[in-house]
Design a protein around this motif. Structure first.
Motif, PDB file in Angstrom:
ATOM      1  N   ASP A   1       0.737  -1.211   0.052  1.00  0.00           N
ATOM      2  CA  ASP A   1       0.060  -0.236  -0.100  1.00  0.00           C
ATOM      3  C   ASP A   1       0.770   1.122  -0.002  1.00  0.00           C
ATOM      4  OD1 ASP A   1      -2.525  -0.985  -0.132  1.00  0.00           O
ATOM      5  OD2 ASP A   1      -3.152  -0.346   1.956  1.00  0.00           O
ATOM      6  N   LYS A   2       1.873   1.340   0.778  1.00  0.00           N
ATOM      7  CA  LYS A   2       3.060   2.430   0.821  1.00  0.00           C
ATOM      8  C   LYS A   2       3.484   2.702  -0.622  1.00  0.00           C
ATOM      9  CE  LYS A   2       3.922   4.554   4.988  1.00  0.00           C
ATOM     10  NZ  LYS A   2       3.358   5.634   5.267  1.00  0.00           N
ATOM     11  N   VAL A   3       4.035   1.569  -1.296  1.00  0.00           N
ATOM     12  CA  VAL A   3       4.688   1.983  -2.328  1.00  0.00           C
ATOM     13  C   VAL A   3       3.682   2.015  -3.513  1.00  0.00           C
ATOM     14  CG1 VAL A   3       5.744   0.517  -4.337  1.00  0.00           C
ATOM     15  CG2 VAL A   3       6.571   0.111  -1.666  1.00  0.00           C
ATOM     16  N   GLY A   4       2.421   1.724  -3.408  1.00  0.00           N
ATOM     17  CA  GLY A   4       1.447   1.835  -4.421  1.00  0.00           C
ATOM     18  C   GLY A   4       1.319   0.460  -5.071  1.00  0.00           C
ATOM     19  N   LEU A   5      -0.313   0.045  -5.330  1.00  0.00           N
ATOM     20  CA  LEU A   5      -0.650  -1.385  -5.643  1.00  0.00           C
ATOM     21  C   LEU A   5      -0.201  -1.241  -7.251  1.00  0.00           C
ATOM     22  CD1 LEU A   5      -3.646  -1.911  -3.823  1.00  0.00           C
ATOM     23  CD2 LEU A   5      -1.352  -2.453  -3.028  1.00  0.00           C
ATOM     24  N   ASP A   6      -0.229  -0.177  -7.895  1.00  0.00           N
ATOM     25  CA  ASP A   6      -0.102   0.053  -9.202  1.00  0.00           C
ATOM     26  C   ASP A   6       1.726  -0.348  -9.568  1.00  0.00           C
ATOM     27  OD1 ASP A   6       0.285   2.595  -7.933  1.00  0.00           O
ATOM     28  OD2 ASP A   6       0.272   3.637  -9.744  1.00  0.00           O
ATOM     29  N   VAL A   7       2.298   0.137  -8.782  1.00  0.00           N
ATOM     30  CA  VAL A   7       3.887   0.002  -8.659  1.00  0.00           C
ATOM     31  C   VAL A   7       4.108  -1.476  -8.438  1.00  0.00           C
ATOM     32  CG1 VAL A   7       5.989   0.765  -7.689  1.00  0.00           C
ATOM     33  CG2 VAL A   7       4.169   2.401  -8.141  1.00  0.00           C
ATOM     34  N   VAL A   8       3.557  -2.047  -7.461  1.00  0.00           N
ATOM     35  CA  VAL A   8       3.628  -3.348  -7.124  1.00  0.00           C
ATOM     36  C   VAL A   8       3.033  -4.330  -8.448  1.00  0.00           C
ATOM     37  CG1 VAL A   8       2.815  -5.437  -5.759  1.00  0.00           C
ATOM     38  CG2 VAL A   8       3.261  -3.212  -4.664  1.00  0.00           C
ATOM     39  N   ARG A   9       2.092  -3.966  -8.989  1.00  0.00           N
ATOM     40  CA  ARG A   9       1.777  -4.769 -10.112  1.00  0.00           C
ATOM     41  C   ARG A   9       2.900  -4.723 -11.393  1.00  0.00           C
ATOM     42  NH1 ARG A   9      -3.533  -3.374 -13.025  1.00  0.00           N
ATOM     43  NH2 ARG A   9      -2.398  -1.231 -12.997  1.00  0.00           N
ATOM     44  N   ALA A  10       3.162  -3.358 -11.553  1.00  0.00           N
ATOM     45  CA  ALA A  10       4.390  -3.178 -12.583  1.00  0.00           C
ATOM     46  C   ALA A  10       5.469  -3.815 -12.381  1.00  0.00           C
ATOM     47  CB  ALA A  10       4.669  -1.535 -12.780  1.00  0.00           C
ATOM     48  N   ALA A  11       6.081  -3.948 -11.017  1.00  0.00           N
ATOM     49  CA  ALA A  11       7.127  -4.598 -10.683  1.00  0.00           C
ATOM     50  C   ALA A  11       7.173  -6.169 -10.909  1.00  0.00           C
ATOM     51  CB  ALA A  11       7.593  -4.306  -9.132  1.00  0.00           C
TER      52      ALA A  11
ATOM     53  N   HIS B   1      -8.283   1.246  -6.372  1.00  0.00           N
ATOM     54  CA  HIS B   1      -7.603   1.540  -5.191  1.00  0.00           C
ATOM     55  C   HIS B   1      -6.153   1.249  -5.547  1.00  0.00           C
ATOM     56  CE1 HIS B   1     -11.761   0.351  -3.178  1.00  0.00           C
ATOM     57  NE2 HIS B   1     -11.479   1.406  -3.677  1.00  0.00           N
ATOM     58  N   LYS B   2      -5.233   2.344  -5.376  1.00  0.00           N
ATOM     59  CA  LYS B   2      -3.741   2.047  -5.229  1.00  0.00           C
ATOM     60  C   LYS B   2      -2.915   2.291  -4.042  1.00  0.00           C
ATOM     61  CE  LYS B   2      -3.996   4.019  -9.849  1.00  0.00           C
ATOM     62  NZ  LYS B   2      -3.749   5.042 -10.806  1.00  0.00           N
ATOM     63  N   GLY B   3      -3.507   2.157  -2.804  1.00  0.00           N
ATOM     64  CA  GLY B   3      -2.898   2.148  -1.628  1.00  0.00           C
ATOM     65  C   GLY B   3      -2.948   3.607  -0.992  1.00  0.00           C
ATOM     66  N   GLU B   4      -2.039   3.881  -0.456  1.00  0.00           N
ATOM     67  CA  GLU B   4      -1.873   5.192   0.501  1.00  0.00           C
ATOM     68  C   GLU B   4      -2.381   6.464  -0.574  1.00  0.00           C
ATOM     69  OE1 GLU B   4       0.761   7.753   3.556  1.00  0.00           O
ATOM     70  OE2 GLU B   4       1.718   6.079   2.483  1.00  0.00           O
ATOM     71  N   LYS B   5      -1.872   6.441  -1.607  1.00  0.00           N
ATOM     72  CA  LYS B   5      -1.851   7.456  -2.435  1.00  0.00           C
ATOM     73  C   LYS B   5      -3.468   7.855  -2.925  1.00  0.00           C
ATOM     74  CE  LYS B   5       0.193   5.217  -6.195  1.00  0.00           C
ATOM     75  NZ  LYS B   5       1.288   5.150  -7.112  1.00  0.00           N
ATOM     76  N   THR B   6      -4.196   6.607  -2.824  1.00  0.00           N
ATOM     77  CA  THR B   6      -5.547   7.154  -3.124  1.00  0.00           C
ATOM     78  C   THR B   6      -6.489   6.957  -1.981  1.00  0.00           C
ATOM     79  OG1 THR B   6      -6.128   4.556  -3.642  1.00  0.00           O
ATOM     80  CG2 THR B   6      -5.542   6.035  -5.474  1.00  0.00           C
ATOM     81  N   GLY B   7      -5.831   6.506  -0.867  1.00  0.00           N
ATOM     82  CA  GLY B   7      -6.546   6.555   0.532  1.00  0.00           C
ATOM     83  C   GLY B   7      -7.311   4.943   0.843  1.00  0.00           C
ATOM     84  N   GLN B   8      -7.104   4.181  -0.250  1.00  0.00           N
ATOM     85  CA  GLN B   8      -7.777   2.767   0.064  1.00  0.00           C
ATOM     86  C   GLN B   8      -6.831   1.894  -0.831  1.00  0.00           C
ATOM     87  OE1 GLN B   8     -10.479   1.832   1.795  1.00  0.00           O
ATOM     88  NE2 GLN B   8      -9.833  -0.087   1.241  1.00  0.00           N
ATOM     89  N   GLY B   9      -6.474   0.737  -0.061  1.00  0.00           N
ATOM     90  CA  GLY B   9      -5.738  -0.375  -0.994  1.00  0.00           C
ATOM     91  C   GLY B   9      -6.056  -1.657  -0.114  1.00  0.00           C
ATOM     92  N   PHE B  10      -5.135  -2.260   0.372  1.00  0.00           N
ATOM     93  CA  PHE B  10      -5.429  -3.546   1.442  1.00  0.00           C
ATOM     94  C   PHE B  10      -6.064  -2.930   2.643  1.00  0.00           C
ATOM     95  CE2 PHE B  10      -2.419  -5.434  -1.418  1.00  0.00           C
ATOM     96  CZ  PHE B  10      -3.268  -6.772  -1.661  1.00  0.00           C
ATOM     97  N   TYR B  11      -5.632  -1.681   3.149  1.00  0.00           N
ATOM     98  CA  TYR B  11      -5.960  -0.932   3.998  1.00  0.00           C
ATOM     99  C   TYR B  11      -6.748   0.290   3.684  1.00  0.00           C
ATOM    100  CZ  TYR B  11      -2.832  -3.760   6.789  1.00  0.00           C
ATOM    101  OH  TYR B  11      -2.209  -5.124   7.563  1.00  0.00           O
ATOM    102  N   SER B  12      -7.728   1.102   4.450  1.00  0.00           N
ATOM    103  CA  SER B  12      -8.070   2.364   4.397  1.00  0.00           C
ATOM    104  C   SER B  12      -6.866   3.131   5.031  1.00  0.00           C
ATOM    105  CB  SER B  12      -9.251   2.732   5.226  1.00  0.00           C
ATOM    106  OG  SER B  12     -10.334   1.959   4.472  1.00  0.00           O
TER     107      SER B  12
ATOM    108  N   GLY C   1      -4.485  10.279   7.071  1.00  0.00           N
ATOM    109  CA  GLY C   1      -3.283  10.895   7.760  1.00  0.00           C
ATOM    110  C   GLY C   1      -1.972  10.284   7.715  1.00  0.00           C
ATOM    111  N   GLY C   2      -1.882   9.450   6.726  1.00  0.00           N
ATOM    112  CA  GLY C   2      -0.582   8.951   6.433  1.00  0.00           C
ATOM    113  C   GLY C   2      -0.409   7.428   7.226  1.00  0.00           C
TER     114      GLY C   2
END
Length: 79
Positions: A24-34, A56-67, A70-71
């Protein structure tokens, strides 16, 4: 099993952060690309693909595996 349960086990093992929170911190889109770079032709896990399909892309969109708020990941321990 919840993301918090998985991450909690890894933190208990000694990792500073669990793998799903890190994704989530890295970004789910980045994880998929990797993953596509490291394993061309392999299908992404459904848990990842379904979140990305919802935007949902993780922290950068506010939702991923977690909501996220505030970081910070909002974790709920349920099995």
């Amino acid at each position: 099993m919840t993301p918090a349960t998985i991450d909690g086990a890894m933190v208990a093992y000694g990792m500073p952060m669990g793998p799903l929170e890190l994704a989530d911190k890295v970004g789910l889109d980045v994880v998929r690309a990797a993953g596509e770079t490291l394993a061309p032709g392999a299908a992404a896990p459904k848990a990842l693909s379904s979140r990305l399909a919802q935007g949902h892309k993780g922290e950068k969109t506010g939702q991923g595996f977690y909501s996220w708020k505030g970081g910070k990941a909002i974790k709920q321990q349920k099995n």
